[in-house]
Design a protein around this motif. Structure first.
Motif, short mmCIF file in Angstrom:
data_model
loop_
_atom_site.label_atom_id
_atom_site.label_comp_id
_atom_site.label_asym_id
_atom_site.label_seq_id
_atom_site.Cartn_x
_atom_site.Cartn_y
_atom_site.Cartn_z
N ARG A 152 0.83 -1.21 0.00
CA ARG A 152 0.00 0.00 0.00
C ARG A 152 0.87 1.26 0.00
O ARG A 152 0.51 2.27 -0.63
CB ARG A 152 -0.96 -0.03 1.19
N GLU A 153 1.99 1.22 0.69
CA GLU A 153 2.92 2.35 0.65
C GLU A 153 3.45 2.55 -0.77
O GLU A 153 3.51 3.69 -1.27
CB GLU A 153 4.09 2.11 1.61
N ALA A 157 0.86 4.12 -3.20
CA ALA A 157 0.72 5.57 -3.09
C ALA A 157 1.84 6.29 -3.85
O ALA A 157 1.62 7.36 -4.43
CB ALA A 157 0.74 5.98 -1.62
N SER A 175 1.25 6.24 -7.79
CA SER A 175 0.08 6.98 -8.27
C SER A 175 0.52 8.37 -8.75
O SER A 175 1.46 8.96 -8.20
CB SER A 175 -0.95 7.13 -7.15
N GLU A 187 0.37 0.80 -10.44
CA GLU A 187 -0.37 -0.19 -9.66
C GLU A 187 0.59 -1.17 -9.02
O GLU A 187 1.71 -1.38 -9.50
CB GLU A 187 -1.37 -0.94 -10.54
N ASP A 240 -7.05 -2.75 3.39
CA ASP A 240 -6.86 -1.80 2.30
C ASP A 240 -7.97 -0.75 2.33
O ASP A 240 -9.16 -1.09 2.36
CB ASP A 240 -6.89 -2.55 0.96
N ASP A 241 -7.58 0.52 2.32
CA ASP A 241 -8.57 1.61 2.37
C ASP A 241 -9.06 2.01 0.99
O ASP A 241 -9.90 2.91 0.87
CB ASP A 241 -8.01 2.83 3.10
N GLY A 242 -8.53 1.37 -0.04
CA GLY A 242 -8.99 1.64 -1.39
C GLY A 242 -8.48 2.93 -2.00
O GLY A 242 -8.86 3.27 -3.12
N ILE A 243 -7.61 3.64 -1.30
CA ILE A 243 -7.12 4.92 -1.81
C ILE A 243 -6.16 4.71 -2.98
O ILE A 243 -6.21 5.42 -3.98
CB ILE A 243 -6.45 5.73 -0.69
N ALA A 244 -5.27 3.73 -2.85
CA ALA A 244 -4.28 3.47 -3.90
C ALA A 244 -4.57 2.13 -4.56
O ALA A 244 -5.27 1.28 -3.99
CB ALA A 244 -2.87 3.49 -3.32
#
Length: 298
Positions: free
Chosen positions: A90-91, A94, A97, A101, A119-123
């Motif tokens: 996840r880091e 971000a 982006s 991906e 997963d917060d779905g942000i990235a």
């Protein structure tokens, strides 16, 4: 971790304590044990362990070295092979982006489910069950590939490195982080005792010298400009060492056989003496190795 696995590997132990839950792993090769996580009762405890370790400053510093060598940039495709809870994936997502991906893979479905749930779905991260020695991706699928604390548990680490190279595009970077168990050094007032205890410890991993061999393995796999960095994990407090290494945790029961039964009392007595005197010294090396995929390796 099994020779065909891709799970983020924990330290190769039989028992360790995660918060208030004791995890017991049968006294057999760690590679066989970690291949059966989904068929055992171990996943919840392993998940807590991985989350706890990820917060340690020494682990974060180690990972920062790898991040610098990977040099992620917007638009890149990155593979995190052995993602565990997915915090590194996840880091990275971000950082790539917009337009990039991350694909995060692990052998264990339970680990993948746990990572996906966090997963917060942000990235953009895709989570998949996959095998690091037989990755289900076409050649040149990624710009970067990363693998942490997996190779020490594999009977054939070269197969895993070969797969990481195969799926990474020319001029892409493959980065591996792993521990060197034979680098461990402990200073107490009984050096012969330390030697005996660590002789036992070095039987718990299929690859106790994996760190020092990373450059050779990566060069032979076709990588160029291989850069190896060494990160010492050093402790002068018994409680701090015990938080990461089970050999220093007296809470772990004797039947775990991490410390030979005939040495256990002497070992922990020596550790307590050194800790009380303020003379305890514990160190072990973590390695980060990164190389570039050459045109001929693609």
């Amino acid at each position: 971790e099994h020779a065909t696995s891709g799970t983020v590997a924990v330290w190769p132990v039989s028992v360790w304590r995660c918060h208030d839950s004791r995890v017991t792993i049968p006294p057999e090769s760690s590679e066989r044990v970690f291949a059966r996580i989904d068929q055992s009762h171990l996943a919840p405890q392993l998940i807590r362990y991985l989350e706890s370790v990820a917060t340690l400053p020494e682990i974060r510093a180690w990972r920062a070295i790898a991040l610098g060598l990977l040099s992620p940039a917007p638009g890149m495709r990155i593979l995190d092979a052995g993602c565990g809870m997915g915090e590194v994936a996840r880091e990275l997502a971000a950082l790539v982006s917009p337009g990039g991906e991350v694909t995060a893979v692990d052998l264990s479905q339970q680990m993948i489910d746990a990572a996906r749930s966090r997963d917060d779905g942000i990235a953009a991260v895709t989570y998949e069950v996959a095998n690091v020695t037989d990755l289900p991706f076409a050649a040149n699928s990624f710009d970067r590939a990363r693998c942490e604390r997996v190779l020490q548990h594999l009977s054939d680490p070269d197969a895993a490195i070969g797969e990481l190279v195969r799926v990474t595009a020319p001029d892409g970077v493959v980065c591996v982080l792993d521990t060197e168990w034979r680098s461990a050094a402990v200073d107490v007032d009984d050096p012969a005792l330390v030697d005996a205890v660590f002789e036992k410890m070095n039987t718990l991993s299929p690859q106790p010298t994996i760190g020092r061999t990373l450059r050779r393995r990566m060069v032979r796999a076709g990588l160029v400009d291989v850069d190896v960095r060494v990160q010492p994990f050093t402790y002068t407090s018994l409680s701090d060492a015990a938080a990461l290494y089970p050999q220093f945790n007296e809470q772990i029961p004797a039947e775990a056989e991490i410390i030979p039964a005939d040495l256990r009392d002497r070992w922990f007595a020596a550790l307590r003496r050194a800790d009380a005197e303020g003379t305890l010294w514990v160190t072990m090396l973590g390695y980060v190795a990164a190389g570039v995929v050459a045109e001929t390796a693609a």
